[in-house]
Design a protein around this motif. Structure first.
Motif, PDB file in Angstrom:
ATOM      1  N   ILE A  82      85.768  34.065  -6.155  1.00 48.35           N
ATOM      2  CA  ILE A  82      86.348  34.642  -5.309  1.00 48.35           C
ATOM      3  C   ILE A  82      84.824  35.451  -4.490  1.00 48.35           C
ATOM      4  O   ILE A  82      84.244  34.748  -3.630  1.00 48.35           O
ATOM      5  CB  ILE A  82      87.532  34.903  -4.400  1.00 48.35           C
ATOM      6  CG1 ILE A  82      87.353  35.446  -3.522  1.00 48.35           C
ATOM      7  CG2 ILE A  82      87.411  37.036  -5.460  1.00 48.35           C
ATOM      8  CD1 ILE A  82      87.638  34.056  -2.554  1.00 48.35           C
ATOM      9  N   LYS A  83      84.240  36.152  -5.748  1.00 48.62           N
ATOM     10  CA  LYS A  83      83.286  36.984  -5.520  1.00 48.62           C
ATOM     11  C   LYS A  83      82.276  35.995  -5.210  1.00 48.62           C
ATOM     12  O   LYS A  83      80.880  36.356  -4.250  1.00 48.62           O
ATOM     13  CB  LYS A  83      82.741  37.405  -6.225  1.00 48.62           C
ATOM     14  CG  LYS A  83      81.536  38.903  -6.113  1.00 48.62           C
ATOM     15  CD  LYS A  83      81.248  39.832  -7.366  1.00 48.62           C
ATOM     16  CE  LYS A  83      80.345  40.178  -6.764  1.00 48.62           C
ATOM     17  NZ  LYS A  83      80.577  41.590  -7.482  1.00 48.62           N
ATOM     18  N   ASP A  84      81.695  34.595  -5.900  1.00 48.87           N
ATOM     19  CA  ASP A  84      80.975  33.803  -5.966  1.00 48.87           C
ATOM     20  C   ASP A  84      81.475  33.237  -4.487  1.00 48.87           C
ATOM     21  O   ASP A  84      80.320  32.855  -3.778  1.00 48.87           O
ATOM     22  CB  ASP A  84      80.807  32.680  -6.928  1.00 48.87           C
ATOM     23  CG  ASP A  84      80.820  33.987  -8.402  1.00 48.87           C
ATOM     24  OD1 ASP A  84      79.880  35.029  -8.333  1.00 48.87           O
ATOM     25  OD2 ASP A  84      81.252  33.202  -9.279  1.00 48.87           O
ATOM     26  N   LYS A  85      82.040  32.604  -4.475  1.00 49.78           N
ATOM     27  CA  LYS A  85      83.002  32.054  -2.886  1.00 49.78           C
ATOM     28  C   LYS A  85      81.770  32.858  -1.735  1.00 49.78           C
ATOM     29  O   LYS A  85      81.236  32.395  -0.720  1.00 49.78           O
ATOM     30  CB  LYS A  85      84.154  31.636  -2.116  1.00 49.78           C
ATOM     31  CG  LYS A  85      84.119  30.504  -3.478  1.00 49.78           C
ATOM     32  CD  LYS A  85      85.865  30.319  -3.264  1.00 49.78           C
ATOM     33  CE  LYS A  85      86.758  29.490  -4.473  1.00 49.78           C
ATOM     34  NZ  LYS A  85      88.261  29.490  -4.073  1.00 49.78           N
ATOM     35  N   VAL A  86      82.422  33.884  -1.756  1.00 46.75           N
ATOM     36  CA  VAL A  86      82.203  35.026  -0.460  1.00 46.75           C
ATOM     37  C   VAL A  86      81.009  35.768  -0.217  1.00 46.75           C
ATOM     38  O   VAL A  86      79.561  34.885   0.402  1.00 46.75           O
ATOM     39  CB  VAL A  86      82.952  36.419  -1.028  1.00 46.75           C
ATOM     40  CG1 VAL A  86      82.773  37.851   0.190  1.00 46.75           C
ATOM     41  CG2 VAL A  86      84.305  35.999  -0.371  1.00 46.75           C
ATOM     42  N   LYS A  87      79.788  35.496  -1.671  1.00 48.00           N
ATOM     43  CA  LYS A  87      78.362  36.293  -1.647  1.00 48.00           C
ATOM     44  C   LYS A  87      77.754  34.757  -0.909  1.00 48.00           C
ATOM     45  O   LYS A  87      76.852  34.760  -0.489  1.00 48.00           O
ATOM     46  CB  LYS A  87      78.531  36.131  -3.063  1.00 48.00           C
ATOM     47  CG  LYS A  87      76.473  36.648  -2.751  1.00 48.00           C
ATOM     48  CD  LYS A  87      76.139  36.773  -4.242  1.00 48.00           C
ATOM     49  CE  LYS A  87      74.513  37.593  -4.457  1.00 48.00           C
ATOM     50  NZ  LYS A  87      74.373  37.515  -6.059  1.00 48.00           N
ATOM     51  N   ARG A  88      78.022  33.445  -1.194  1.00 46.52           N
ATOM     52  CA  ARG A  88      77.112  32.176  -0.971  1.00 46.52           C
ATOM     53  C   ARG A  88      77.359  32.279   0.477  1.00 46.52           C
ATOM     54  O   ARG A  88      76.825  31.133   1.116  1.00 46.52           O
ATOM     55  CB  ARG A  88      77.996  31.249  -2.021  1.00 46.52           C
ATOM     56  CG  ARG A  88      77.123  30.474  -1.563  1.00 46.52           C
ATOM     57  CD  ARG A  88      75.805  30.131  -2.074  1.00 46.52           C
ATOM     58  NE  ARG A  88      75.084  28.467  -1.175  1.00 46.52           N
ATOM     59  CZ  ARG A  88      73.720  28.468  -1.413  1.00 46.52           C
ATOM     60  NH1 ARG A  88      72.483  29.731  -2.038  1.00 46.52           N
ATOM     61  NH2 ARG A  88      72.566  27.476  -0.763  1.00 46.52           N
ATOM     62  N   ALA A  89      78.460  32.211   0.764  1.00 46.56           N
ATOM     63  CA  ALA A  89      79.591  32.164   2.449  1.00 46.56           C
ATOM     64  C   ALA A  89      78.565  32.917   3.403  1.00 46.56           C
ATOM     65  O   ALA A  89      78.128  32.532   4.741  1.00 46.56           O
ATOM     66  CB  ALA A  89      80.376  31.530   2.510  1.00 46.56           C
ATOM     67  N   LEU A  90      78.243  34.020   2.814  1.00 45.59           N
ATOM     68  CA  LEU A  90      77.537  34.813   3.299  1.00 45.59           C
ATOM     69  C   LEU A  90      75.981  34.393   4.081  1.00 45.59           C
ATOM     70  O   LEU A  90      75.427  35.024   4.994  1.00 45.59           O
ATOM     71  CB  LEU A  90      78.077  36.815   3.025  1.00 45.59           C
ATOM     72  CG  LEU A  90      78.739  36.787   3.424  1.00 45.59           C
ATOM     73  CD1 LEU A  90      78.996  38.642   2.626  1.00 45.59           C
ATOM     74  CD2 LEU A  90      79.300  37.601   4.388  1.00 45.59           C
TER      75      LEU A  90
END
Length: 552
Positions: free
Chosen positions: A189-197
């Motif tokens: 989930i951290k990777d998803k959030v970081k990329r989305a931002l």
């Protein structure tokens, strides 16, 4: 027009010098192994059959449908299941979405469904999110611990249109809280959030996101192993195609023998141009589109640098006039360095003419030729503003920038390789529909945000930022902030056209318009000029897409 000064210099001030290509001969020697590709193709077909017979058939609940479609699209597999996806999206819309919107309290399901429906041209209302707000029209604080819900609301909010205050509030709310919780999160989930931002999925380049999402998806405990394996094999199959196309392009570029003649005043960025072509249309059947796109983009980049960085006013005027007449017999009138450019343009044009004739697209030939002429005149106009130090109005600059965005050259450039393109498609493009003009301007906003510092050169060279600062009496930082606003307004216009307009042109044309802005966003991300200086911005993506395979 406001005149700042009237001095005319021999050449544009402080000519820039550009380094050689980062990639040298990296791609020249590649040879496609047909047996390897055939092995990949057979395995891909078997896994596709398994997905169709099992996952597609077994997926009948609304939540299952959107989770499956989201995974397929993010993994770069949508073109394999286009028909099935449209059927499932329609099923979700007709059978489930209204009930979810009225009764469901699960933010993940509503937000993901909303985004997918809008991305598939369904004009669903953003009012579905009102239930998650309090009487002050602020999102409930109880949502801040639902990271998946926040992430999906954030992604949904980036396909907003004008006047959707609820989604404006959603962007601010989710951006703040996702940044707040990011340090405490763990993968995936951290990777998803970081990329989305950094790159919301709606504004992102599909094939880049597929490459990155494979790595994220394989860490997800709820992953579908069949989809994951299919995505890995599919990516490696595509990468081999891209390498083969790059080897063809590299040999073409070497044969032209222009590198030594153009560097250091012009950018040798053929690989970066091909990256744009892949971002434009990544699917296997568009090989000719990618190659034509790369050739033409390197051509317009060289024309741009010739006007912007080397030619005198007199040379530029002469070049524009001779190009307008399109007569190779007049090449002797040009200075030696311009003869090289003129021959380059004619070589690209001859390839185009041959391809268009071969594919029955001769109707596009005069339009490609005219778009190149118009681009040269637009660059000529910009050069006069720069050298004479005359500031046009901001409106006049951006009227000219619709041409210098290169949308018309780049779109007509790939028409021979597009089976769906007809004469009516060309007529539509040249009729200046709003989605085309918005694409041109928004792409140019990104470009100007990324290049204005390099082009400003300590104040010796005028840029569009100077036009805006002069006209509105604001600082450079205020002008930059305004351009970020213009980018967001451009996206709202694009989203409105995407969701609400029914155009009689091929769907791929509309997708390409979005992709043009998406790749501009990636290239000029955070105000960087990733095309001119690709080391930090485009370099890692090029390695990921064209050099490093996925471990299966």
């Amino acid at each position: 027009m406001t005149t700042v000064a009237t001095c005319i210099v021999e050449r544009p001030p402080t000519m820039a010098t550009f380094g050689p290509s980062l990639w040298g001969d990296t791609f020249s020697a590649f040879s496609l192994d047909d047996k390897v590709q055939e092995t990949y193709a057979q395995a891909i077909e078997e896994l596709k059959k398994e997905v169709r017979e099992n996952q597609m058939v077994a997926t009948n609940s609304g939540q299952q449908i959107i989770i499956l479609i989201d995974a397929i699209e993010r993994l770069g597999l949508a073109y394999h299941f286009a028909k099935e996806i449209e059927e499932k999206i329609k099923q979700f819309h007709d059978q489930f979405y209204k009930n979810y919107a009225e009764n469901e309290e699960d933010l993940v399901t509503i937000a993901l469904g909303f985004r997918l429906l809008r991305e598939h041209h369904y004009h669903v209302s953003s009012g579905v999110f009102a239930k998650f707000m309090n009487k002050d029209k602020k999102f409930e604080e109880t949502l801040i611990d639902d990271v998946e819900g926040l992430l999906n609301l954030y992604e949904a909010a980036h396909i907003r249109t004008h006047g959707e205050d609820i989604l404006e509030e959603a962007v601010a709310f989710t951006t703040h809280h996702l940044n707040r919780v990011l340090p405490q999160l763990e993968s995936p989930i951290k990777d998803k959030v970081k990329r989305a931002l950094e790159h919301p999925v709606h504004k992102a380049v599909l094939i880049i996101e597929a490459r990155l999402y494979i790595s994220i998806y394989e860490k997800d405990e709820s992953r579908d192993e069949v989809l994951l394996k299919l995505a890995k094999l599919n990516f490696n199959y595509l990468q081999n195609l891209y390498k083969d196309e790059l080897s063809q392009l590299s040999r073409w570029w070497s044969k032209l023998d222009l590198k030594s003649k153009l560097v250091p005043y012009a950018r040798d960025r053929l690989i970066e141009c091909f990256f744009w072509g892949v971002a434009f249309q990544y699917e296997p059947e568009y090989s000719e589109v990618r190659i034509a796109f790369a050739k033409s983009m390197q051509m317009v980049s060289t024309i741009d640098d010739t006007y912007d960085n080397y030619a005198t006013l007199e040379e530029a005027q002469l070049f524009s006039e001779i190009l307008e007449r399109w007569n190779k017999d007049e090449i002797g009138q040009l200075p030696d360095f311009m003869k090289n450019i003129y021959q380059f343009i004619m070589s690209v044009y001859e390839d185009y003419e041959s391809d268009a004739t071969k594919h029955g697209k001769s109707f596009a030939i005069p339009h490609f030729r005219e778009s190149v002429k118009q681009l040269a005149w637009a660059y000529n106009k910009e050069l006069k503003w720069i050298v004479k130090r005359e500031l046009p109005s901001f409106e006049e600059y951006y009227e000219n920038s619709v041409t210098t965005s290169c949308v018309y050259v780049m779109f007509t450039a790939h028409f021979p390789g597009m089976k769906s393109v007809t004469k009516e498609t060309v007529d539509w493009l040249l009729s200046e529909p709003k989605i085309v003009i918005t694409t041109a301007k928004t792409g140019r906003y990104y470009d100007d945000l990324g290049t204005h510092e390099r082009e400003h050169k300590g104040g010796e060279k005028l840029t569009v930022m100077d036009c805006y600062m002069k006209e509105h009496g604001v600082s450079r930082q205020e002008a930059v902030s305004k351009f970020f606003e213009l980018v967001e307004e451009g996206w709202k216009d694009l989203n409105t056209e995407w969701i609400t307009k029914t155009y009689t042109v091929p769907e791929e044309m509309l997708v390409q318009l979005l992709n043009y802005v998406r790749v501009a966003k990636v290239t000029y991300n955070n105000g960087q000029d990733g095309y001119t200086n690709p080391q930090k911005v485009l370099g890692p993506y090029i390695l990921a897409l064209f050099v490093d395979p996925v471990v299966v």
